[in-house]
Scaffold this motif. Sequence first.
Motif, mmCIF file in Angstrom:
data_model
loop_
_atom_site.group_PDB
_atom_site.id
_atom_site.type_symbol
_atom_site.label_atom_id
_atom_site.label_comp_id
_atom_site.label_asym_id
_atom_site.label_seq_id
_atom_site.Cartn_x
_atom_site.Cartn_y
_atom_site.Cartn_z
ATOM 1 N N LEU A 38 0.814 -1.214 0.000
ATOM 2 C CA LEU A 38 0.000 0.000 0.000
ATOM 3 C C LEU A 38 0.850 1.269 0.000
ATOM 4 C CD1 LEU A 38 -2.681 -1.195 2.593
ATOM 5 C CD2 LEU A 38 -2.954 -0.998 0.117
ATOM 6 N N ARG A 39 2.123 1.116 -0.347
ATOM 7 C CA ARG A 39 3.036 2.259 -0.481
ATOM 8 C C ARG A 39 3.211 3.031 0.844
ATOM 9 N NH1 ARG A 39 1.189 5.102 -6.235
ATOM 10 N NH2 ARG A 39 1.100 3.179 -7.486
ATOM 11 N N ILE A 40 3.379 2.288 1.891
ATOM 12 C CA ILE A 40 3.653 2.839 3.225
ATOM 13 C C ILE A 40 2.573 3.840 3.651
ATOM 14 C CG2 ILE A 40 5.439 3.807 4.748
ATOM 15 C CD1 ILE A 40 7.502 3.133 2.647
ATOM 16 N N PRO A 41 1.391 3.340 3.974
ATOM 17 C CA PRO A 41 0.299 4.237 4.384
ATOM 18 C C PRO A 41 0.571 4.954 5.709
ATOM 19 C CG PRO A 41 -0.307 1.941 4.753
ATOM 20 C CD PRO A 41 0.976 1.927 3.976
ATOM 21 N N GLN A 42 1.611 4.527 6.429
ATOM 22 C CA GLN A 42 1.965 5.215 7.684
ATOM 23 C C GLN A 42 2.262 6.685 7.450
ATOM 24 O OE1 GLN A 42 3.028 2.253 6.699
ATOM 25 N NE2 GLN A 42 3.290 0.822 8.386
ATOM 26 N N ARG A 43 2.712 7.032 6.247
ATOM 27 C CA ARG A 43 3.045 8.430 5.976
ATOM 28 C C ARG A 43 1.801 9.311 5.856
ATOM 29 N NH1 ARG A 43 3.176 8.924 0.071
ATOM 30 N NH2 ARG A 43 2.743 6.894 -0.853
ATOM 31 N N LYS A 44 0.628 8.697 5.816
ATOM 32 C CA LYS A 44 -0.626 9.445 5.739
ATOM 33 C C LYS A 44 -1.311 9.542 7.100
ATOM 34 C CE LYS A 44 -0.610 10.203 1.279
ATOM 35 N NZ LYS A 44 -0.593 11.583 0.700
ATOM 36 N N ILE A 45 -0.562 9.273 8.165
ATOM 37 C CA ILE A 45 -1.171 9.208 9.487
ATOM 38 C C ILE A 45 -1.769 10.543 9.908
ATOM 39 C CG2 ILE A 45 0.849 9.783 10.896
ATOM 40 C CD1 ILE A 45 -1.669 6.966 11.559
ATOM 41 N N PHE A 46 -1.130 11.644 9.544
ATOM 42 C CA PHE A 46 -1.657 12.950 9.941
ATOM 43 C C PHE A 46 -2.914 13.324 9.139
ATOM 44 C CE2 PHE A 46 2.803 13.178 11.311
ATOM 45 C CZ PHE A 46 2.583 13.436 12.650
ATOM 46 N N THR A 47 -3.022 12.785 7.920
ATOM 47 C CA THR A 47 -4.268 12.946 7.165
ATOM 48 C C THR A 47 -5.395 12.229 7.883
ATOM 49 O OG1 THR A 47 -3.072 13.077 5.063
ATOM 50 C CG2 THR A 47 -5.424 12.534 4.970
ATOM 51 N N GLY A 48 -5.090 11.026 8.401
ATOM 52 C CA GLY A 48 -6.078 10.279 9.155
ATOM 53 C C GLY A 48 -6.497 10.989 10.428
ATOM 54 N N ILE A 49 -5.535 11.621 11.103
ATOM 55 C CA ILE A 49 -5.853 12.376 12.324
ATOM 56 C C ILE A 49 -6.787 13.536 11.997
ATOM 57 C CG2 ILE A 49 -4.878 13.845 14.133
ATOM 58 C CD1 ILE A 49 -2.394 12.046 14.071
ATOM 59 N N LYS A 74 -4.222 -2.181 10.102
ATOM 60 C CA LYS A 74 -5.443 -1.562 10.625
ATOM 61 C C LYS A 74 -6.129 -0.751 9.514
ATOM 62 C CE LYS A 74 -6.497 -1.677 14.422
ATOM 63 N NZ LYS A 74 -6.348 -0.775 15.539
ATOM 64 N N TYR A 75 -5.349 -0.119 8.650
ATOM 65 C CA TYR A 75 -5.895 0.615 7.503
ATOM 66 C C TYR A 75 -6.702 -0.330 6.614
ATOM 67 C CZ TYR A 75 -5.925 2.833 2.883
ATOM 68 O OH TYR A 75 -6.310 3.328 1.656
ATOM 69 N N ALA A 76 -6.102 -1.466 6.270
ATOM 70 C CA ALA A 76 -6.772 -2.418 5.382
ATOM 71 C C ALA A 76 -8.036 -2.983 6.041
ATOM 72 C CB ALA A 76 -5.816 -3.554 5.021
ATOM 73 N N GLU A 77 -7.969 -3.238 7.345
ATOM 74 C CA GLU A 77 -9.140 -3.750 8.059
ATOM 75 C C GLU A 77 -10.299 -2.755 8.010
ATOM 76 O OE1 GLU A 77 -7.488 -6.539 11.658
ATOM 77 O OE2 GLU A 77 -7.190 -4.382 11.849
ATOM 78 N N GLY A 78 -9.988 -1.486 8.237
ATOM 79 C CA GLY A 78 -11.024 -0.459 8.212
ATOM 80 C C GLY A 78 -11.649 -0.308 6.840
ATOM 81 N N LEU A 79 -10.828 -0.393 5.805
ATOM 82 C CA LEU A 79 -11.338 -0.270 4.434
ATOM 83 C C LEU A 79 -12.302 -1.408 4.114
ATOM 84 C CD1 LEU A 79 -9.262 0.732 1.316
ATOM 85 C CD2 LEU A 79 -10.981 -1.075 1.180
ATOM 86 N N LEU A 80 -11.898 -2.645 4.426
ATOM 87 C CA LEU A 80 -12.753 -3.786 4.118
ATOM 88 C C LEU A 80 -14.031 -3.784 4.958
ATOM 89 C CD1 LEU A 80 -10.078 -6.627 3.804
ATOM 90 C CD2 LEU A 80 -11.294 -5.454 1.955
ATOM 91 N N ALA A 81 -13.937 -3.258 6.172
ATOM 92 C CA ALA A 81 -15.114 -3.214 7.041
ATOM 93 C C ALA A 81 -16.214 -2.351 6.424
ATOM 94 C CB ALA A 81 -14.726 -2.680 8.419
ATOM 95 N N VAL A 82 -15.834 -1.202 5.896
ATOM 96 C CA VAL A 82 -16.809 -0.309 5.267
ATOM 97 C C VAL A 82 -17.222 -0.858 3.899
ATOM 98 C CG1 VAL A 82 -17.204 2.020 4.384
ATOM 99 C CG2 VAL A 82 -15.929 1.698 6.510
ATOM 100 N N LYS A 83 -16.286 -1.436 3.189
ATOM 101 C CA LYS A 83 -16.551 -1.938 1.842
ATOM 102 C C LYS A 83 -17.620 -3.025 1.843
ATOM 103 C CE LYS A 83 -15.515 -1.958 -2.557
ATOM 104 N NZ LYS A 83 -15.694 -0.735 -3.368
ATOM 105 N N TYR A 84 -17.573 -3.901 2.823
ATOM 106 C CA TYR A 84 -18.467 -5.052 2.839
ATOM 107 C C TYR A 84 -19.530 -4.982 3.941
ATOM 108 C CZ TYR A 84 -15.144 -7.098 -0.423
ATOM 109 O OH TYR A 84 -14.347 -7.318 -1.515
ATOM 110 N N ARG A 85 -19.760 -3.814 4.498
ATOM 111 C CA ARG A 85 -20.753 -3.712 5.559
ATOM 112 C C ARG A 85 -22.161 -3.863 4.998
ATOM 113 N NH1 ARG A 85 -20.430 2.716 7.362
ATOM 114 N NH2 ARG A 85 -21.140 3.629 5.389
#
Length: 461
Positions: free
Chosen positions: A35-46, A108-119
Amino acid sequence: MEQLDAFFAELSALLWGWPMIILLFGTHLFLTFRLRIPQRKIFTGIRLSVTKEPGAKGDVSQFGALTTALAGTIGTGNIVGVATAVALGGPGAVLWCWMSGFFGIATKYAEGLLAVKYRVTSPDGLHYGGPMYALERGLDMKWLAVLFAVFTVLASFGIGGAVQANSMALLASATWEIPGWCVGVVACIMAGLVIIGGIKTIARVCSFLVPIMAVLYMLGCFAILVINHEYVWPAIKLIVESAFHPAAAGGGLAGATVMMAARYGIARGLFSNESGMGSAPIVAAAAQTRNPVRQALVSSTGTFWDTVVICATTGIVLVSSILAHPDIGYENGGTLTREAFSKIPYIGAPLLSFGILTFAFTTILGWAYYGESCIKYLSGGKAKRLYQFLYVGSVFVGSVVSLDVIWNFADSMNALMAIPNLVALLLLSKVVVRDTERYLWNKQLDEWESEEEESEPPITG
């Protein structure tokens, strides 16, 4: 009880061997680079976590979903759990715990994405999701979805109810000489009153308590680091060195092996941040969000706050306290934590007491929703009240039984939950990458997911 403890100790040791460590940590690494190091987007998530989503489908705000997930993760795993990892795995366990958190942000990013995707949306208008829905709707693996739900229900009684109540009871007994059963009764009543109100009530309570308790706890940690300032850098060096060469710890701390440091560090890291376990995405599915990636970024901040910040700080506090006070008792996690906080004049013990009590209570609330959601998946909602009754009962049981049995049971259930969840993450990684490319890499975070995409997620298995 001794036989039961021995059974779960052996089961925990079997489940948390090298295969599990490789599977869990390997998934963290795979998703980080896939996922191209999604950790660098942590402040976007905040930023997104405190951004309102008017008109978005969901039951609670993104901040409410985050704080409810944090309620389930910021608990005794941050306080007693890290101390237990140090006691059993040596100082090096702190680094493994931190690394499981840093790389676990991607999971945790991938888990959250799939949770919304398949809810899914229930007849009463509430939204439900999590690994069980991803496994069934995304991979057509109903049998594995059922196993995950069963393991989650069992885990909720351990990690959610019993472990937290046990920590509360031990604290009350040691500090105020209050019998464990008294603590159990009070905790049962308070938890029951909140749990019966459902996710919206749980989210409101957690949104209020979680920020307060986290800030106060961190202030206490920083106070200890100021007191131990001469030993902070030596503690950091010791943590890093002993993670790969435990003999560097010296003295009584040198008894752990690299395997023990990794096992207890990663296990306690998972217990704390739950990245890869599949619990947090259950509440992420209830969030009001315009597309799966926005909530995925918000979910990933939970691991950042929980492990990268709070657990790491706790670990440095504990190891620096051991170095500053060689006579401190570090053979037991609870004792080590109490001894460390007792060095803060006047307010140390009350601060720790408040932290454990509130952390444990909110964790009880968060896990109640996880288990209840899985019971709804398994029974269609018919066993909801029965589950709530049994869950509140587990809180009382935890207040009167020994800690070792509870921790070993919790570790075992955590591992059994993680296996089907990790299968879903790896097999559905293409879906995660596809949506990440669309919304994040192409800078379309503000785009709304269409009705067709929400109602007919692709079958990729």
